[in-house]
Design an enzyme around this catalytic site. Structure first.
Site, PDB file in Angstrom:
ATOM      1  CG  HIS A 133      -1.878  -1.090   1.302  1.00  0.00           C
ATOM      2  ND1 HIS A 133      -2.186  -1.765   2.467  1.00  0.00           N
ATOM      3  CD2 HIS A 133      -2.616  -1.662   0.324  1.00  0.00           C
ATOM      4  CE1 HIS A 133      -3.082  -2.687   2.211  1.00  0.00           C
ATOM      5  NE2 HIS A 133      -3.361  -2.651   0.914  1.00  0.00           N
ATOM      6  CG  PHE A 176       6.709   0.036   6.451  1.00  0.00           C
ATOM      7  CD1 PHE A 176       7.956  -0.223   5.912  1.00  0.00           C
ATOM      8  CD2 PHE A 176       6.436   1.327   6.887  1.00  0.00           C
ATOM      9  CE1 PHE A 176       8.923   0.773   5.826  1.00  0.00           C
ATOM     10  CE2 PHE A 176       7.389   2.324   6.803  1.00  0.00           C
ATOM     11  CZ  PHE A 176       8.641   2.040   6.272  1.00  0.00           C
ATOM     12  CG  HIS A 177       0.263  -2.174   5.066  1.00  0.00           C
ATOM     13  ND1 HIS A 177      -0.878  -1.388   4.964  1.00  0.00           N
ATOM     14  CD2 HIS A 177       0.736  -1.990   6.317  1.00  0.00           C
ATOM     15  CE1 HIS A 177      -1.073  -0.750   6.109  1.00  0.00           C
ATOM     16  NE2 HIS A 177      -0.101  -1.096   6.936  1.00  0.00           N
ATOM     17  CB  ALA A 178       5.620  -5.808   1.611  1.00  0.00           C
TER      18      ALA A 178
END
Length: 455
Positions: A204, A381-383
């Site tokens: 995101h 940091f939503h990988a």
């Protein structure tokens, strides 16, 4: 943040050939982990769990802006809801993985109670360099790791389980000969399984908007580092240090691109009352706005066959052109929240000194918003997705619905990298659920009774 995502995320996982992953099937595993401490949510046993290892609750410390943000959402037409329950669209003072005002990490929640078990050994200061795979039988039988300058080998009697995350899990598989054949051969790595490891990287992208207010209601550096705040935190009572990243409200909203007839919002707003660098002790809050359903994908590839060289991360943001105007629209929506009476009571004003690249452009013009997205968008940091789950018939899949690596025996991946589509929200709670679900599959695959069945 304890955010589960949207039920349609998981139903789409299941619809893509992954039985056992629909929302109704994974909801028990969210409840299984959870020990909810918020009374009004704790009572809702359909959606929340009590007695699990993971403590979930609302921060004991909130600024006056927390409720102002919720009211601002209501003034924009959104309800104050529990977005981890029946519906996601709306605003909420979020829950977090927090216990007695301190972070309840997965280490604290799950490893600490198990630390004295004879079947658990944690090797500190260790880096796994490769998974050992038989050349003939294509079976994972152990791992090699380096600790304090010495290489060690550990052998597995049943399986090797990789839980290194969306960057390092694909890196480790690639180093071990599991991945795109052409990439591995170019680095003289023997190929044990030709799979699309490292592809399908999803994240995101977001934009932070900073606002100045005219009252002392934010968490400045002076407040954050005061002796009283530190003392209260040590005593496990209400303290600014208990406020997780000062994220005091989260809103899930619909852009003009969303379908208003279904509960599947496409924009998330994280309202935060403390700046990471505590900018000049000014009274500032910020909203990180992100789009939940990007079409762009990136990839993880090896820089070399050296396991200590970081892999190459290509996030691929805006590689699909439609993602760009979507984030521009979402950024305008976040600004509109600041114009509500609830936030104008604090004279909320966009703090332009933090956007020097765009200040020469007409304020609030289309060029201004485009400049903000071009120059100030960042990862949230939503990988996920780099070891994608799917059936053997899916050419984009790395693991099967039980999280076993295709074409390799005795090897699983259990972390965010298995997500076929990244969930609509923060990923922490979903990853913990994946851990619970993967654990249940292991019991099932070895015909062992699960001592903590999902109910």
């Amino acid at each position: 943040m304890y955010v589960r995502g949207n039920r349609r995320d998981y139903d789409m996982w299941a619809a893509r050939g992954n039985p056992g992953w629909s929302y109704n099937e994974i909801l028990p595993y969210f409840r299984l982990s959870e020990d909810n401490e918020t009374p009004k949510y704790r009572a809702d046993r359909m959606y929340h769990g009590v007695g699990g290892y993971l403590t979930v609750g609302i921060s004991p410390y909130l600024t006056p802006l927390a409720n102002a943000f919720v009211t601002a959402g209501e003034q924009m037409g959104y309800r104050n809801i529990d977005f981890n329950a029946a519906n996601q669209t709306g605003f909420m003072i979020p829950e977090a993985t927090i216990r007695n005002g301190t972070r309840c990490s997965t280490a604290k929640a799950f490893l600490r109670p198990a630390r004295n078990r004879p079947n658990l050994i944690v090797s500190y200061y260790s880096t796994v360099t490769r998974i050992l795979i038989g050349e003939v039988n294509k079976t994972a039988y152990g791992v090699q790791f380096l600790r304090n300058g010495t290489y060690y080998t550990v052998y597995a009697s049943k399986e090797v389980i990789v839980c290194a995350g969306s960057t390092n899990s694909p890196q480790l598989l690639l180093l071990s000969g599991v991945g795109p054949e052409q990439q591995l051969k170019s680095m003289n790595i023997p190929v044990y399984a030709n799979l699309p490891v490292g592809q399908n990287l999803q994240d995101h992208a977001g934009v932070p908007l900073f606002f100045l207010v005219n009252q002392s209601v934010t968490i400045t550096r002076r407040v954050y580092e005061s002796g009283m705040a530190i003392f209260d935190y040590a005593m496990e009572v209400s303290s600014p240090l208990s406020d997780p990243l000062a994220t005091e409200t989260i809103g899930f909203v619909n852009s003009p691109y969303a379908n208003p007839n279904i509960d599947y919002p496409d924009v998330e707003m994280l309202m935060c009352t403390s700046l990471p660098n505590h900018f000049n002790e000014l009274q500032l809050f910020y909203i990180v706005v992100l789009t939940l359903h990007p079409k762009s994908v990136g990839n993880i590839t090896l820089a070399s066959s050296n396991p200590f060289q970081a892999p190459l991360i290509n996030p691929g943001y805006f590689s699909v052109a439609s993602d760009y105007p979507m984030l521009v629209t979402a950024t305008k929506m976040a600004y509109n929240i600041s114009l509500t009476p609830a936030l104008q009571a604090y004279n909320s004003t966009l703090f332009l000194p933090l956007y020097p690249q765009c200040n020469s452009l007409p304020f609030l013009s289309e060029a201004f918003w485009t400049c903000l997205v071009s120059n100030y968008s960042t990862t949230v940091f939503h990988a996920g997705g780099t070891c994608r789950m799917g059936p053997s018939s899916d050419p984009t899949a790395v693991v099967d619905p039980h999280l076993r690596v295709h074409n390799i025996t005795g090897l699983r991946v259990i972390d965010a990298s298995i997500m076929p589509i990244v969930v609509s929200g923060n990923t922490n709670a979903a990853i913990i659920m994946i851990g619970e679900r993967g654990s249940a599959f292991i019991y099932q695959d070895y015909n062992v009774r699960n001592p903590t069945p999902a109910t």
